[in-house]
Write a protein that holds these residues in place. Sequence first.
Motif: not given
Length: 309
Positions: A94-99
């Motif tokens: 989740v988080i790396p993709s959103l960044i």
Amino acid sequence: MNATLPNPTELQTAEHYWVQLIHSDIRIVTGKYRTRILEAGHPEAPSLFLLHGTGGHLENYARNIPALAEHFHVIAMDFLWHGRSQTEGFNPDVIPSLIDQILDVMNILNIPSAHFEGQSMGGWVAMQLAIQHPEKVNRLVLTTTMGYKPNEGAIAGYVEPIWASNLASSIEVLEHPTFDNVRTRMARILAKAERLTDEAIQVRQALYQQPKLAAVQKQFITEYLSGSTIQQHAVTDALAAQISQPTLVYWGDANRTPPALGKHIAAQVQHGQFFCAEDTGHWAQFESPNVHNHVVSRFLLGQDITSAQ
């Protein structure tokens, strides 16, 4: 700007989302990802990205965009697997993709750096963005942020809520997005459920009724509330100490995680300030918009917020 706080419960004159957003431009941009964005304000003003929480969409900031656009080039966006951005390619990290999605939008718009406000999950993403790409972040606002893991015993009496307890009801609203189910899901993020408007419910309902979005949201919310992969990207006290940008931690006194957590986060970052809105829950930017807009604008403009407390 007058430092006197506005009435926290008095709404802006324009109540409806699309009355408030009439001077905004909304479109889909495509780089590495397909992202729905909203832009408002003068394009030469300092840029401000608004990042919504889990299950949300850019309309979450409808009550804030007009006021913030008086000072900033506002960019609100739908995260991947949310709103009207792309639904394919779910990644449980989740988080790396959103960044990466944020960086993609900044590249498309030719914005080298910006201010960021993130609410709930958006705050989690904004913290990690500030840590991993400090050159991209000028000032940071963390509104009732999620994704923070304080050191054990660092906050007296603090016990993290059992977020997985929300999973069954969150899946239910995606499988059966009736007006009442959506209202129940959204009401729990407010201090007073009666402040939730029919329009806010209907916009969320219309999105959840899209089969592709509902399907990926079920994957997303299962990982977000009960998975272990996303938790590898939690922000610890040691990581927070790397956040060097001026940071405002903005809270609601009726948020499920208490103001003590927000105060703690503000003390861990290098240049932190804390503000707690009264009679306000998790959806702080929506529930007390005038107070939010006043305090956040002052902070982002480098003005004193202490007189507003």
